[in-house]
Design a protein around this motif. Structure first.
Motif, PDB file in Angstrom:
ATOM      1  N   VAL A  12      83.457  29.563  59.073  1.00  0.00           N
ATOM      2  CA  VAL A  12      81.999  29.687  58.990  1.00  0.00           C
ATOM      3  C   VAL A  12      81.349  29.351  60.331  1.00  0.00           C
ATOM      4  O   VAL A  12      80.438  30.045  60.803  1.00  0.00           O
ATOM      5  CB  VAL A  12      81.496  28.732  57.875  1.00  0.00           C
ATOM      6  N   ASP A  31      84.875  20.256  67.783  1.00  0.00           N
ATOM      7  CA  ASP A  31      85.880  20.565  66.763  1.00  0.00           C
ATOM      8  C   ASP A  31      87.153  19.778  67.061  1.00  0.00           C
ATOM      9  O   ASP A  31      87.652  19.793  68.185  1.00  0.00           O
ATOM     10  CB  ASP A  31      86.183  22.078  66.741  1.00  0.00           C
ATOM     11  N   SER A  35      91.523  22.047  61.247  1.00  0.00           N
ATOM     12  CA  SER A  35      91.795  23.285  60.493  1.00  0.00           C
ATOM     13  C   SER A  35      91.088  24.457  61.176  1.00  0.00           C
ATOM     14  O   SER A  35      90.529  25.318  60.515  1.00  0.00           O
ATOM     15  CB  SER A  35      91.312  23.160  59.048  1.00  0.00           C
ATOM     16  N   TYR A 141      86.337  16.522  46.690  1.00  0.00           N
ATOM     17  CA  TYR A 141      85.643  17.302  47.716  1.00  0.00           C
ATOM     18  C   TYR A 141      84.138  17.394  47.404  1.00  0.00           C
ATOM     19  O   TYR A 141      83.280  17.067  48.238  1.00  0.00           O
ATOM     20  CB  TYR A 141      86.284  18.693  47.789  1.00  0.00           C
ATOM     21  N   LYS A 145      80.694  15.751  49.378  1.00  0.00           N
ATOM     22  CA  LYS A 145      79.561  16.550  49.855  1.00  0.00           C
ATOM     23  C   LYS A 145      78.265  16.032  49.237  1.00  0.00           C
ATOM     24  O   LYS A 145      77.234  15.946  49.889  1.00  0.00           O
ATOM     25  CB  LYS A 145      79.765  18.024  49.512  1.00  0.00           C
TER      26      LYS A 145
HETATM   27  N1  LIG Z   1      84.427  28.845  53.181  1.00  0.00           N
HETATM   28  C1  LIG Z   1      83.753  28.692  52.047  1.00  0.00           C
HETATM   29  O1  LIG Z   1      83.817  29.543  51.134  1.00  0.00           O
HETATM   30  C2  LIG Z   1      82.869  27.477  51.862  1.00  0.00           C
HETATM   31  C3  LIG Z   1      82.168  27.341  50.640  1.00  0.00           C
HETATM   32  C4  LIG Z   1      81.332  26.239  50.469  1.00  0.00           C
HETATM   33  C5  LIG Z   1      81.188  25.308  51.471  1.00  0.00           C
HETATM   34  N2  LIG Z   1      81.908  25.445  52.635  1.00  0.00           N
HETATM   35  C6  LIG Z   1      81.733  24.424  53.685  1.00  0.00           C
HETATM   36  O2  LIG Z   1      81.476  25.105  54.887  1.00  0.00           O
HETATM   37  C7  LIG Z   1      82.026  24.386  55.983  1.00  0.00           C
HETATM   38  C8  LIG Z   1      82.889  25.290  56.803  1.00  0.00           C
HETATM   39  O3  LIG Z   1      83.932  25.812  55.991  1.00  0.00           O
HETATM   40  P1  LIG Z   1      85.062  26.738  56.604  1.00  0.00           P
HETATM   41  O4  LIG Z   1      85.562  27.586  55.503  1.00  0.00           O
HETATM   42  O5  LIG Z   1      84.557  27.336  57.847  1.00  0.00           O
HETATM   43  O6  LIG Z   1      86.176  25.637  56.947  1.00  0.00           O
HETATM   44  P2  LIG Z   1      87.222  25.624  58.178  1.00  0.00           P
HETATM   45  O7  LIG Z   1      88.299  24.684  57.757  1.00  0.00           O
HETATM   46  O8  LIG Z   1      87.576  27.007  58.578  1.00  0.00           O
HETATM   47  O9  LIG Z   1      86.367  24.971  59.354  1.00  0.00           O
HETATM   48  C9  LIG Z   1      86.123  23.594  59.458  1.00  0.00           C
HETATM   49  C10 LIG Z   1      86.245  23.218  60.909  1.00  0.00           C
HETATM   50  O10 LIG Z   1      85.946  21.822  61.043  1.00  0.00           O
HETATM   51  C11 LIG Z   1      86.884  21.250  61.950  1.00  0.00           C
HETATM   52  N3  LIG Z   1      86.973  19.809  61.651  1.00  0.00           N
HETATM   53  C12 LIG Z   1      87.513  19.217  60.548  1.00  0.00           C
HETATM   54  N4  LIG Z   1      87.382  17.875  60.637  1.00  0.00           N
HETATM   55  C13 LIG Z   1      86.737  17.618  61.809  1.00  0.00           C
HETATM   56  C14 LIG Z   1      86.296  16.434  62.476  1.00  0.00           C
HETATM   57  N5  LIG Z   1      86.475  15.221  61.938  1.00  0.00           N
HETATM   58  N6  LIG Z   1      85.636  16.562  63.649  1.00  0.00           N
HETATM   59  C15 LIG Z   1      85.428  17.780  64.215  1.00  0.00           C
HETATM   60  N7  LIG Z   1      85.844  18.921  63.647  1.00  0.00           N
HETATM   61  C16 LIG Z   1      86.487  18.850  62.453  1.00  0.00           C
HETATM   62  C17 LIG Z   1      88.175  22.003  61.692  1.00  0.00           C
HETATM   63  O11 LIG Z   1      89.093  21.927  62.785  1.00  0.00           O
HETATM   64  C18 LIG Z   1      87.652  23.424  61.483  1.00  0.00           C
HETATM   65  O12 LIG Z   1      87.592  24.132  62.705  1.00  0.00           O
HETATM   66  C19 LIG Z   1      82.750  23.188  55.384  1.00  0.00           C
HETATM   67  O13 LIG Z   1      81.874  22.071  55.455  1.00  0.00           O
HETATM   68  C20 LIG Z   1      82.968  23.597  53.947  1.00  0.00           C
HETATM   69  O14 LIG Z   1      83.027  22.474  53.109  1.00  0.00           O
HETATM   70  C21 LIG Z   1      82.736  26.510  52.857  1.00  0.00           C
END
Ligand SMILES: NC(=O)c1ccc[n+]([C@@H]2O[C@H](COP(=O)([O-])OP(=O)(O)OC[C@H]3O[C@@H](n4cnc5c(N)ncnc54)[C@H](O)[C@@H]3O)[C@@H](O)[C@H]2O)c1
Length: 326
Positions: A12, A31, A35, A141, A145
């Motif tokens: 995202v 970052d 992940s 999780y 949030k």
């Molecule tokens: N993808 C979905 O469908 C979805 C749905 C609802 C909510 N979300 C929320 O959206 C956000 C992004 O989701 P995504 O799918 O892109 O996840 P993702 O895992 O692809 O991206 C998360 C990023 O955060 C980084 N990260 C993790 N811990 C960290 C830390 N302590 N410090 C710095 N960086 C850190 C990871 O390296 C990764 O690049 C998240 O908060 C997730 O909970 C996603």
């Protein structure tokens, strides 16, 4: 604007970084690599390796880059893992989140947009789900949030934080440069595409739900529509903008639901190949239907999900996945 995007090398985050850079904003990505997508194309945004949970480092980074606003996308977000390792999830998503809020206070930055999730609702009684539905997460999780949202709400009252928490339903699709790369991948569309490309067959978890075809119904949102919402929400945190005098909370989805079988049929139409699959029993904790009421985001942010059709989401994800597989 000068914007810090936490988790900007993830799915995202990377697409939002792309859009913000294209709109002329100066973007710094923080970052940790926990992940991230190593192939993410950040369009010239600076990538800083580190954790948003390091209060002093965050404050220093914000001050050194004269950041105006933070888009907090980073999180641990695997439901199954959260149930196995609650300590990790509370430490990262909650304690880390509070460290970010405090690092922002230390640096005098008071504009924040948070990635939240439909998981804060748990098993909602009514569909579509409105923002005032009870918050009863059924996994760690979602609980983390909800807790971070609550903290940001109290920081808004006490410290003048101008915040928006955006509760995404299911994000899907890709831009021309960035898309979904999770390991493990738990989402339906990328797993269906992987199965088409010769990976493991898709698991269909249960077909005896009280829905027309027996499979669960979910609301899917194009990641580019989500990036638009981030930009609009960042604007809403501007000084004096009454929309964030109290923390603004908006659901984000397409407002339409599709069953697992409907999504699989759409994948087969778009890629013109069968999706190899295995049918199994229900998974614990899957509500029959999760569809977002999105009137608030439309009315308050002036947002419209313009690309969130199954065809566009699947087509864009397929275009990127097949290019990468080639
Ligand atoms: N993808 C979905 O469908 C979805 C749905 C609802 C909510 N979300 C929320 O959206 C956000 C992004 O989701 P995504 O799918 O892109 O996840 P993702 O895992 O692809 O991206 C998360 C990023 O955060 C980084 N990260 C993790 N811990 C960290 C830390 N302590 N410090 C710095 N960086 C850190 C990871 O390296 C990764 O690049 C998240 O908060 C997730 O909970 C996603």
């Amino acid at each position: 604007m000068r914007i810090l995007v936490t988790g900007g090398a993830g799915y995202v985050g990377s697409v939002s970084v792309e859009l913000l850079v294209d709109a002329g904003h100066k973007v710094v990505v923080l970052d940790s690599g926990a992940s991230d997508n190593p192939a993410a194309d950040l369009g010239g945004a600076e990538l800083v390796r580190g954790s948003y949970g390091d209060r002093a480092a965050v404050a220093q980074l914000l001050a050194a880059n004269r950041i105006d606003a933070v888009l907090h996308c980073a999180a641990r977000s695997l439901v199954g893992e959260s149930m196995q390792q609650p300590a990790l999830y509370f430490q990262e998503n909650v304690a880390g989140g509070i460290a970010l809020l405090d690092g922002m206070r230390d640096a005098g930055v008071n504009r924040l947009v948070i990635s939240s999730t439909a998981s804060v609702y748990g098993m909602p009684e009514a569909s579509p789900v409105r923002e005032d539905a009870p918050l009863r997460p059924i996994n760690v999780y979602g609980e983390t949030k909800r807790t971070l949202e609550a903290a940001a709400g109290w920081y808004s009252r006490a410290y003048g934080l101008r915040a928006a928490a955006l509760r995404y339903f299911n994000v899907a699709g890709a831009s021309a440069r960035n898309g979904e790369v999770h390991d493990p991948e738990t989402h339906l569309i990328p797993n269906a595409l992987k199965a088409v490309l010769g990976g493991a067959p898709l698991n269909v978890w249960g077909d005896d739900y009280p829905t027309p075809d027996g499979t669960p119904i979910r609301d899917y949102l194009h990641v580019l529509d989500l990036a638009d919402a981030h930009r609009l929400a960042l604007d809403a945190t501007a000084p004096g903008d009454a929309r964030t005098d109290a923390m603004l909370i908006c659901n984000l989805g397409s407002g339409r639901g599709f069953s697992v079988r409907e999504v699989i049929a759409a994948v087969e139409r778009v890629v013109d190949r069968p999706v190899p699959r295995v049918e199994g029993p229900r998974r614990a904790g899957d509500p029959p239907e999760l569809v977002a009421a999105i009137d608030r985001a439309r009315e308050v942010l002036g947002w419209t999900p313009e690309r969130s059709t199954l065809e566009e989401m699947i087509g864009s994800a397929w275009a990127l996945a097949s290019r990468r597989a080639a």
